[in-house]
Motif scaffolding. Structure first.
Motif, PDB file in Angstrom:
ATOM      1  N   LEU A   5       2.183  -6.594  -1.572  1.00 28.46           N
ATOM      2  CA  LEU A   5       0.849  -6.717  -0.990  1.00 28.46           C
ATOM      3  C   LEU A   5       0.489  -8.194  -0.958  1.00 28.46           C
ATOM      4  N   SER A   6      -0.690  -8.510  -0.441  1.00 28.48           N
ATOM      5  CA  SER A   6      -1.023  -9.917  -0.211  1.00 28.48           C
ATOM      6  C   SER A   6      -1.561 -10.634  -1.442  1.00 28.48           C
ATOM      7  N   SER A   7      -1.713  -9.946  -2.579  1.00 31.32           N
ATOM      8  CA  SER A   7      -2.093 -10.617  -3.821  1.00 31.32           C
ATOM      9  C   SER A   7      -1.778  -9.713  -5.002  1.00 31.32           C
ATOM     10  N   GLY A   8      -1.683 -10.314  -6.175  1.00 37.73           N
ATOM     11  CA  GLY A   8      -1.494  -9.534  -7.378  1.00 37.73           C
ATOM     12  C   GLY A   8      -2.688  -8.650  -7.668  1.00 37.73           C
ATOM     13  N   MET A   9      -3.886  -9.146  -7.380  1.00 39.60           N
ATOM     14  CA  MET A   9      -5.091  -8.351  -7.575  1.00 39.60           C
ATOM     15  C   MET A   9      -5.061  -7.101  -6.701  1.00 39.60           C
ATOM     16  N   LEU A  10      -4.666  -7.262  -5.431  1.00 39.93           N
ATOM     17  CA  LEU A  10      -4.583  -6.102  -4.541  1.00 39.93           C
ATOM     18  C   LEU A  10      -3.505  -5.132  -5.002  1.00 39.93           C
ATOM     19  N   ALA A  11      -2.395  -5.656  -5.509  1.00 40.20           N
ATOM     20  CA  ALA A  11      -1.335  -4.783  -6.006  1.00 40.20           C
ATOM     21  C   ALA A  11      -1.870  -3.904  -7.131  1.00 40.20           C
ATOM     22  N   GLY A  12      -2.568  -4.515  -8.076  1.00 43.60           N
ATOM     23  CA  GLY A  12      -3.137  -3.759  -9.170  1.00 43.60           C
ATOM     24  C   GLY A  12      -4.180  -2.763  -8.705  1.00 43.60           C
ATOM     25  N   GLN A  13      -5.063  -3.193  -7.801  1.00 46.78           N
ATOM     26  CA  GLN A  13      -6.134  -2.324  -7.340  1.00 46.78           C
ATOM     27  C   GLN A  13      -5.612  -1.169  -6.482  1.00 46.78           C
ATOM     28  N   ALA A  14      -4.544  -1.402  -5.737  1.00 48.49           N
ATOM     29  CA  ALA A  14      -3.944  -0.311  -4.951  1.00 48.49           C
ATOM     30  C   ALA A  14      -3.434   0.781  -5.877  1.00 48.49           C
TER      31      ALA A  14
ATOM     32  N   VAL B 299      -4.458   1.327  -9.127  1.00 46.83           N
ATOM     33  CA  VAL B 299      -5.569   1.929  -9.863  1.00 46.83           C
ATOM     34  C   VAL B 299      -6.364   2.876  -8.958  1.00 46.83           C
ATOM     35  N   SER B 300      -6.597   2.483  -7.719  1.00 45.93           N
ATOM     36  CA  SER B 300      -7.333   3.351  -6.789  1.00 45.93           C
ATOM     37  C   SER B 300      -6.591   4.664  -6.584  1.00 45.93           C
ATOM     38  N   TRP B 301      -5.284   4.589  -6.443  1.00 43.65           N
ATOM     39  CA  TRP B 301      -4.471   5.791  -6.243  1.00 43.65           C
ATOM     40  C   TRP B 301      -4.505   6.685  -7.479  1.00 43.65           C
ATOM     41  N   LEU B 302      -4.413   6.090  -8.653  1.00 45.47           N
ATOM     42  CA  LEU B 302      -4.430   6.868  -9.895  1.00 45.47           C
ATOM     43  C   LEU B 302      -5.800   7.491 -10.143  1.00 45.47           C
ATOM     44  N   LYS B 303      -6.869   6.733  -9.902  1.00 46.98           N
ATOM     45  CA  LYS B 303      -8.206   7.254 -10.144  1.00 46.98           C
ATOM     46  C   LYS B 303      -8.558   8.378  -9.173  1.00 46.98           C
ATOM     47  N   ALA B 304      -8.002   8.349  -7.971  1.00 45.27           N
ATOM     48  CA  ALA B 304      -8.260   9.419  -7.000  1.00 45.27           C
ATOM     49  C   ALA B 304      -7.712  10.755  -7.488  1.00 45.27           C
ATOM     50  N   GLN B 305      -6.800  10.703  -8.458  1.00 43.21           N
ATOM     51  CA  GLN B 305      -6.223  11.926  -9.023  1.00 43.21           C
ATOM     52  C   GLN B 305      -6.908  12.339 -10.325  1.00 43.21           C
ATOM     53  N   ASP B 306      -8.013  11.651 -10.659  1.00 38.96           N
ATOM     54  CA  ASP B 306      -8.815  11.975 -11.845  1.00 38.96           C
ATOM     55  C   ASP B 306      -8.038  11.848 -13.147  1.00 38.96           C
TER      56      ASP B 306
ATOM     57  N   THR C 169       2.943  -3.941 -12.080  1.00 41.59           N
ATOM     58  CA  THR C 169       2.357  -4.769 -11.029  1.00 41.59           C
ATOM     59  C   THR C 169       2.462  -6.229 -11.438  1.00 41.59           C
ATOM     60  N   ALA C 170       2.437  -7.112 -10.459  1.00 38.05           N
ATOM     61  CA  ALA C 170       2.505  -8.542 -10.782  1.00 38.05           C
ATOM     62  C   ALA C 170       2.004  -9.373  -9.619  1.00 38.05           C
ATOM     63  N   SER C 171       1.400 -10.491  -9.963  1.00 34.71           N
ATOM     64  CA  SER C 171       1.163 -11.540  -8.977  1.00 34.71           C
ATOM     65  C   SER C 171       2.489 -12.249  -8.726  1.00 34.71           C
ATOM     66  N   LEU C 172       2.768 -12.535  -7.468  1.00 37.51           N
ATOM     67  CA  LEU C 172       3.952 -13.321  -7.113  1.00 37.51           C
ATOM     68  C   LEU C 172       3.609 -14.797  -6.969  1.00 37.51           C
TER      69      LEU C 172
ATOM     70  N   ALA D 274       4.002   7.239  -2.121  1.00 36.27           N
ATOM     71  CA  ALA D 274       2.663   7.837  -2.174  1.00 36.27           C
ATOM     72  C   ALA D 274       1.589   6.757  -2.076  1.00 36.27           C
ATOM     73  N   ILE D 275       1.781   5.629  -2.762  1.00 39.14           N
ATOM     74  CA  ILE D 275       0.812   4.527  -2.688  1.00 39.14           C
ATOM     75  C   ILE D 275       0.782   3.943  -1.285  1.00 39.14           C
ATOM     76  N   ARG D 276       1.948   3.859  -0.671  1.00 40.54           N
ATOM     77  CA  ARG D 276       2.013   3.293   0.683  1.00 40.54           C
ATOM     78  C   ARG D 276       1.248   4.153   1.690  1.00 40.54           C
ATOM     79  N   ARG D 277       1.151   5.450   1.426  1.00 42.27           N
ATOM     80  CA  ARG D 277       0.464   6.342   2.370  1.00 42.27           C
ATOM     81  C   ARG D 277      -1.056   6.318   2.212  1.00 42.27           C
ATOM     82  N   THR D 278      -1.564   5.588   1.231  1.00 37.74           N
ATOM     83  CA  THR D 278      -3.016   5.540   1.033  1.00 37.74           C
ATOM     84  C   THR D 278      -3.688   4.642   2.070  1.00 37.74           C
ATOM     85  N   ALA D 279      -4.970   4.935   2.322  1.00 34.33           N
ATOM     86  CA  ALA D 279      -5.739   4.088   3.241  1.00 34.33           C
ATOM     87  C   ALA D 279      -5.895   2.686   2.677  1.00 34.33           C
ATOM     88  N   PHE D 280      -5.979   2.588   1.348  1.00 35.64           N
ATOM     89  CA  PHE D 280      -6.126   1.282   0.707  1.00 35.64           C
ATOM     90  C   PHE D 280      -4.958   0.385   1.103  1.00 35.64           C
ATOM     91  N   PHE D 281      -3.731   0.887   0.952  1.00 35.95           N
ATOM     92  CA  PHE D 281      -2.572   0.076   1.310  1.00 35.95           C
ATOM     93  C   PHE D 281      -2.510  -0.160   2.821  1.00 35.95           C
TER      94      PHE D 281
END
Length: 354
Positions: free
Chosen positions: A86-95, A97-104, A213-216, A236-243
Motif C-alpha cells: 500500500l502507499s504507506s505503513g499507516m495505510l497497511a496497518g489500517q487496512a 485493522v479495518s478488515w479485522l474489526k469488520a468481523q467483530d 505490517t510494516a512501513s517501507l 480477502a484484504i485486497r477485496r475490501t473497499a478500503f484497499f
C-alpha cells in the motif's frame, strides 16, 4: 524543549546547518537506501518506464505487473508466504485493522503498539513492560468476550531500543482462534537473518494466524507500506473497499527495489559492521540502552543532545508520538556512516581511545 531546525536537502551521514556540516546520527533510513547512488539510478530507470505515479486502484481492470513482481520479492525477502503493498505503513496497518474489526474480533494491545495497528483515537495502551504484559496474556485471553481475538504488538521497541521475545506465542491456548498482528516497521530490513525482519522469530501455531505490517519508508527506503501473511488472508484484504480505494506505491520505486536485491544485502552487512564498531566504542557504559546489532542507542540523558549539537553532531531528540510526551533521545547508526564518523562520535562521548 529541543530546538527544531529546517534544512532543504536530504539527510545522509551528514547534514548542513547554517553553512556548517554536522554528522547526522538520527532518522530511520537505517540502510541509507534513499541516498544510495545505485538505488537512485534504478529509480531513474523506473521513472523512465513508469513515470512518477500510478494513480489507479490496484483492483482496476488495467494493472501493472511490477506490483506482483515486487510483492513476490518482498515476500521472499521477509520469509513470508505472500505480500501486499500500500502507499504507506499507516495505510497497511489500517487496512488490516479495518478488515479485522469488520468481523467483530476482540483486540488485545501490547505496550507501545504503533498507532498504525489501532483505530481508537484515545486508546490507552498497557503501562507495563512487554515481558510483564505477556505474563498477563492468559488472563486477558480468558476474559475476552469474542471467540476470535487479535493480539496487536510491535516487533521491537525502537523508541527505547528494547528487544521483544516471541516465545510466549508457544504458550497461547489451543482452544481459541487468534490473529497475531505485528508491526515490523522498525525491524524489516535490519533484524532477523539478512535483515528479513521479525517473521523467523515468531513460532508457528495452527490456531494462530500471523499478519505482519510494516512501513517501507524506513530501512527499505520505499514510500509505502506492506502486509505479510498467507495468501488467503491477503486476498480477502485486497477485496475490501478500503484497499480498492487506496492509491498504490509509485511503481518506479518497486522497479528499483526489484533491481536492488544485492544492494540491500550489502547495506545490511555494512550497517551491522557500523553498529558493532559503535558497540565496541560504547563498551560496558551504562549511558545507553541498546539491542545488540540494532542501530538505535537510547539514552535517558536528554542533555546529551545539546552537548553533541555543540560539537556539530546531530542526534534524534524530540517528543514522540505526541508533542506532550517526554523527549526521546537516541543515537541512530546507519549504513552510510564511515569509520571516522563513528570514531568522532565516540570521542565526543567518551574521549580519545588508547
Amino acid at each position: 524543549m529541543t530546538n527544531h531546525f529546517s534544512i532543504d536537502h536530504l539527510p545522509g551521514r551528514t547534514i548542513n546547518l547554517d553553512g556548517q556540516e554536522y554528522l547526522f546520527f538520527s532518522g530511520t533510513s537505517y540502510l541509507g537506501i534513499a541516498q544510495n547512488p545505485s538505488f537512485r539510478a534504478g529509480l531513474a530507470e523506473g521513472m523512465a518506464r513508469y513515470g512518477t505515479v500510478f494513480g489507479s486502484s490496484r483492483n482496476g481492470n488495467l494493472q501493472l505487473r511490477i506490483y506482483e513482481e515486487a510483492e513476490a520479492k518482498l515476500a521472499e525477502f521477509a520469509r513470508a508466504e505472500a505480500a501486499l503493498t500500500l502507499s504507506s505503513g499507516m495505510l497497511a496497518g489500517q487496512a488490516v485493522v479495518s478488515w479485522l474489526k469488520a468481523q467483530d474480533f476482540g483486540f488485545i494491545y501490547g505496550p507501545n503498539a504503533h498507532p498504525a495497528i489501532w483505530q481508537e483515537p484515545t486508546l490507552t495502551l498497557p503501562q507495563l513492560s512487554f515481558d510483564a504484559w505477556t505474563r498477563q496474556l492468559t488472563d486477558l485471553l480468558a476474559a475476552a468476550t469474542s471467540q476470535h481475538v487479535v493480539i496487536a504488538v510491535n516487533s521491537v521497541d525502537a523508541l527505547f531500543s528494547l528487544d521483544y521475545s516471541f516465545d510466549w506465542v508457544n504458550q497461547l491456548p489451543d482452544s481459541q482462534q487468534i490473529t497475531l498482528l505485528v508491526d515490523d516497521s522498525h525491524g524489516l530490513g535490519i533484524i532477523g537473518p539478512e535483515g528479513s525482519g521479525i517473521r523467523s522469530r515468531i513460532p508457528d501455531r495452527p490456531n494462530v494466524r500471523l499478519i505482519i505490517t510494516a512501513s517501507l519508508a524506513k530501512a527499505m527506503g520505499l514510500p509505502g507500506g506492506v502486509i505479510f501473511s498467507d495468501s488467503e488472508t491477503l486476498n480477502a484484504i485486497r477485496r475490501t473497499a478500503f484497499f480498492g480505494a487506496c492509491s498504490p506505491i509509485p511503481p518506479a520505486y518497486l522497479y528499483a527495489f526489484c533491481q536492488s536485491q544485492n544492494l540491500y544485502l550489502s547495506a545490511f552487512k555494512q550497517l551491522v559492521e557500523n553498529i558493532r564498531r559503535f558497540e565496541n566504542r560504547v563498551g560496558s557504559s551504562d549511558l545507553f540502552q541498546h539491542i545488540p546489532d540494532y542501530p538505535v542507542f537510547y539514552t535517558a540523558q536528554d542533555r546529551l543532545y545539546s552537548s553533541l549539537l555543540s560539537n556539530r553532531i546531530f542526534v534524534y531528540s524530540f517528543a514522540y508520538p505526541s508533542p506532550t510526551d517526554k523527549p526521546n533521545t537516541r543515537i541512530v547508526i546507519n549504513a552510510l556512516h564511515r569509520p571516522e564518523d563513528i570514531e568522532q562520535l565516540g570521542e565526543k562521548l567518551y574521549g580519545k581511545t588508547g
